[in-house]
Design a protein around this motif. Structure first.
Motif, PDB file in Angstrom:
ATOM      1  N   ALA A   1      19.687  11.355  -6.330  1.00  0.00           N
ATOM      2  CA  ALA A   1      18.842  10.558  -7.080  1.00  0.00           C
ATOM      3  C   ALA A   1      19.524   9.408  -8.159  1.00  0.00           C
ATOM      4  O   ALA A   1      19.106   8.320  -8.361  1.00  0.00           O
TER       5      ALA A   1
ATOM      6  N   ASP B   1      15.436   7.091 -13.030  1.00  0.00           N
ATOM      7  CA  ASP B   1      16.266   7.761 -11.925  1.00  0.00           C
ATOM      8  C   ASP B   1      16.591   9.038 -12.468  1.00  0.00           C
ATOM      9  O   ASP B   1      16.955  10.073 -11.947  1.00  0.00           O
TER      10      ASP B   1
ATOM     11  N   GLN C   1      14.109  11.469 -12.762  1.00  0.00           N
ATOM     12  CA  GLN C   1      13.510  11.692 -11.468  1.00  0.00           C
ATOM     13  C   GLN C   1      14.592  13.106 -11.055  1.00  0.00           C
ATOM     14  O   GLN C   1      14.206  14.029 -10.546  1.00  0.00           O
TER      15      GLN C   1
END
Length: 69
Positions: A19, A47, A50
């Motif tokens: 990720a 990011d 995530q």
């Protein structure tokens, strides 16, 4: 944003590295997460979030910091 990892919880799945490779890496010997930067640039914030969601061990979390305007 401050990123925190718990290496004791990490199960070495590598989802965080996939990720956000600018922020996370894995130890060569066992694949446990390594935090490359505790305070990543703002453009990587989504990011990193995530990566935390994808972590099967819930070994990553963030402390959001207020922006000074």
């Amino acid at each position: 944003m401050k990123v925190i990892v718990d290496q004791n919880k990490c199960v070495a799945s590598g989802q965080c590295v996939l990720a956000t490779p600018e922020v996370f890496d894995q130890r060569e010997e066992d694949g446990i997460v390594v935090l490359l930067t505790e305070n990543p640039p703002e453009h990587l914030a989504d990011d990193v979030r995530q990566a935390a969601v994808l972590c099967p061990a819930q070994a990553i979390w963030m402390e959001e910091q207020e922006k000074n305007e």
